[in-house]
Write a protein that holds these residues in place. Structure first.
Motif, mmCIF file in Angstrom:
data_model
loop_
_atom_site.group_PDB
_atom_site.id
_atom_site.type_symbol
_atom_site.label_atom_id
_atom_site.label_comp_id
_atom_site.label_asym_id
_atom_site.label_seq_id
_atom_site.Cartn_x
_atom_site.Cartn_y
_atom_site.Cartn_z
ATOM 1 N N LEU A 188 0.823 -1.220 0.000
ATOM 2 C CA LEU A 188 0.000 0.000 0.000
ATOM 3 C C LEU A 188 0.853 1.263 0.000
ATOM 4 C CD1 LEU A 188 -2.835 -1.166 2.415
ATOM 5 C CD2 LEU A 188 -3.005 -0.792 -0.051
ATOM 6 N N GLY A 189 1.885 1.299 0.839
ATOM 7 C CA GLY A 189 2.755 2.472 0.875
ATOM 8 C C GLY A 189 3.516 2.668 -0.427
ATOM 9 N N ILE A 190 4.001 1.581 -1.006
ATOM 10 C CA ILE A 190 4.715 1.668 -2.287
ATOM 11 C C ILE A 190 3.758 2.144 -3.381
ATOM 12 C CG2 ILE A 190 5.826 0.280 -4.097
ATOM 13 C CD1 ILE A 190 7.130 -1.367 -1.772
ATOM 14 N N GLU A 191 2.539 1.649 -3.356
ATOM 15 C CA GLU A 191 1.533 2.092 -4.337
ATOM 16 C C GLU A 191 1.280 3.596 -4.189
ATOM 17 O OE1 GLU A 191 -0.785 1.401 -7.618
ATOM 18 O OE2 GLU A 191 0.240 -0.219 -6.557
ATOM 19 N N ALA A 192 1.190 4.094 -2.949
ATOM 20 C CA ALA A 192 0.985 5.532 -2.722
ATOM 21 C C ALA A 192 2.152 6.343 -3.293
ATOM 22 C CB ALA A 192 0.806 5.805 -1.227
ATOM 23 N N LEU A 193 3.386 5.861 -3.080
ATOM 24 C CA LEU A 193 4.555 6.547 -3.639
ATOM 25 C C LEU A 193 4.516 6.542 -5.165
ATOM 26 C CD1 LEU A 193 7.318 5.166 -1.255
ATOM 27 C CD2 LEU A 193 6.558 7.553 -1.398
ATOM 28 N N LYS A 205 6.416 10.930 0.326
ATOM 29 C CA LYS A 205 7.149 10.159 1.326
ATOM 30 C C LYS A 205 6.221 9.108 1.916
ATOM 31 C CE LYS A 205 9.505 10.886 5.725
ATOM 32 N NZ LYS A 205 10.024 11.842 6.671
ATOM 33 N N ALA A 206 6.814 7.992 2.371
ATOM 34 C CA ALA A 206 6.014 6.968 3.049
ATOM 35 C C ALA A 206 6.770 6.460 4.267
ATOM 36 C CB ALA A 206 5.687 5.817 2.108
ATOM 37 N N ILE A 207 6.010 6.236 5.331
ATOM 38 C CA ILE A 207 6.543 5.675 6.570
ATOM 39 C C ILE A 207 5.948 4.271 6.705
ATOM 40 C CG2 ILE A 207 6.621 5.901 9.083
ATOM 41 C CD1 ILE A 207 6.117 8.968 8.588
ATOM 42 N N PHE A 208 6.822 3.293 6.858
ATOM 43 C CA PHE A 208 6.393 1.900 6.950
ATOM 44 C C PHE A 208 6.689 1.370 8.340
ATOM 45 C CE2 PHE A 208 7.361 2.728 2.540
ATOM 46 C CZ PHE A 208 6.370 2.059 1.828
ATOM 47 N N VAL A 209 5.714 0.685 8.928
ATOM 48 C CA VAL A 209 5.882 0.071 10.245
ATOM 49 C C VAL A 209 5.553 -1.414 10.116
ATOM 50 C CG1 VAL A 209 5.114 0.027 12.643
ATOM 51 C CG2 VAL A 209 5.255 2.218 11.418
ATOM 52 N N GLU A 210 6.509 -2.259 10.461
ATOM 53 C CA GLU A 210 6.307 -3.710 10.413
ATOM 54 C C GLU A 210 7.134 -4.362 11.508
ATOM 55 O OE1 GLU A 210 5.123 -7.199 10.160
ATOM 56 O OE2 GLU A 210 4.195 -5.811 8.728
ATOM 57 N N LYS A 211 6.502 -5.194 12.288
ATOM 58 C CA LYS A 211 7.160 -5.838 13.424
ATOM 59 C C LYS A 211 7.828 -7.163 13.052
ATOM 60 C CE LYS A 211 5.859 -7.794 17.871
ATOM 61 N NZ LYS A 211 4.759 -7.969 18.813
ATOM 62 N N ASP A 212 7.195 -7.947 12.180
ATOM 63 C CA ASP A 212 7.685 -9.278 11.826
ATOM 64 C C ASP A 212 9.012 -9.197 11.067
ATOM 65 O OD1 ASP A 212 6.873 -12.301 11.432
ATOM 66 O OD2 ASP A 212 7.576 -11.576 9.474
ATOM 67 N N GLY A 213 9.997 -9.959 11.530
ATOM 68 C CA GLY A 213 11.334 -9.909 10.942
ATOM 69 C C GLY A 213 11.396 -10.304 9.479
ATOM 70 N N ASP A 232 15.215 6.738 -0.705
ATOM 71 C CA ASP A 232 15.401 8.124 -0.250
ATOM 72 C C ASP A 232 14.104 8.812 0.160
ATOM 73 O OD1 ASP A 232 14.591 7.998 -2.904
ATOM 74 O OD2 ASP A 232 15.641 9.829 -3.490
ATOM 75 N N VAL A 233 12.947 8.180 -0.043
ATOM 76 C CA VAL A 233 11.665 8.817 0.312
ATOM 77 C C VAL A 233 10.862 7.958 1.289
ATOM 78 C CG1 VAL A 233 11.480 10.245 -1.757
ATOM 79 C CG2 VAL A 233 10.545 7.901 -1.767
ATOM 80 N N THR A 234 11.565 7.070 1.992
ATOM 81 C CA THR A 234 10.878 6.190 2.934
ATOM 82 C C THR A 234 11.568 6.184 4.289
ATOM 83 O OG1 THR A 234 12.157 4.290 2.153
ATOM 84 C CG2 THR A 234 9.995 4.623 1.159
ATOM 85 N N GLU A 235 10.762 5.900 5.299
ATOM 86 C CA GLU A 235 11.273 5.611 6.644
ATOM 87 C C GLU A 235 10.704 4.254 7.014
ATOM 88 O OE1 GLU A 235 10.763 8.533 9.772
ATOM 89 O OE2 GLU A 235 10.559 10.105 8.259
#
Length: 191
Positions: free
Chosen positions: A55-60, A66-74, A91-94
């Motif tokens: 979803l974040g990549i699609e938005a970019l 810019k997109a901020i991604f949060v994921e817990k699973d390794g 360069d446009v993600t966290e």
């Protein structure tokens, strides 16, 4: 899985093996973006429970700055990193490998306003939708922003999160997509 539209249209995305995540299908992803607006003029996206980052990549790809991604699973986080690198969005993600609650606490301390919020937690974890309320209550979602929640049919989300009203719900098999927009008039002062 692939990027559906925009500057990276057709780019294949790696999926996560196993059952720890449930990627949003290309059909559902395309429907989501048809609902919220096919293309964007800038803005910041938050992909909470990012999984492989679709979803974040699609938005970019569709114009977010810019997109901020949060994921817990390794394993999911590793695939997320690979997909971002493959799409050349480093360069446009966290990226944050952490629990969503901890990530939201961190975002609340920052001087940041989100334009697109995608929330797709594990279906049996309905309490995570409360994180949306925290973002809204702390003015972290722009009044022109959009909140998209993907959830199981058995989960009933509220009609609103503060000024953000449920404007549309679509059912895709066992999944429901709920879309929220701010109903406050532009320039209106809320006291």
């Amino acid at each position: 899985m692939r990027v559906v539209a925009g500057e990276r249209k057709g780019m294949p995305l790696k999926a996560i093996d196993g059952t720890t995540t449930r990627p949003t299908t290309d059909k559902v992803k395309e429907s989501i973006f048809n609902i919220i607006g096919p293309f964007f003029e800038g803005g910041v996206a938050l992909d909470l429970f990012a999984g492989s980052g679709g979803l974040g990549i699609e938005a970019l790809s569709r114009g977010a700055d810019k997109a901020i991604f949060v994921e817990k699973d390794g394993r999911a986080f590793q695939v997320l990193q690979e997909n971002i690198k493959k799409c050349r969005y480093d360069d446009v993600t966290e990226l944050f490998r952490t629990d969503a609650m901890r990530a939201i606490k961190g975002l609340l301390k920052r001087d940041i306003v989100l334009d697109y919020v995608f929330v797709d937690p594990p279906y049996h974890k309905a309490m995570y939708y409360d994180l949306v309320a925290q973002l809204v209550e702390n003015n972290k979602v722009a009044t022109t922003g959009i909140i998209v929640c993907e959830h199981a049919k058995e989960v009933t989300l509220p009609e609103s999160y503060g000024e953000f009203q449920l404007i549309r719900q679509e059912i895709y098999g066992a999944a429901v997509v709920s879309v929220y927009r701010c109903t406050k008039e532009e320039g209106e002062i809320v006291g």
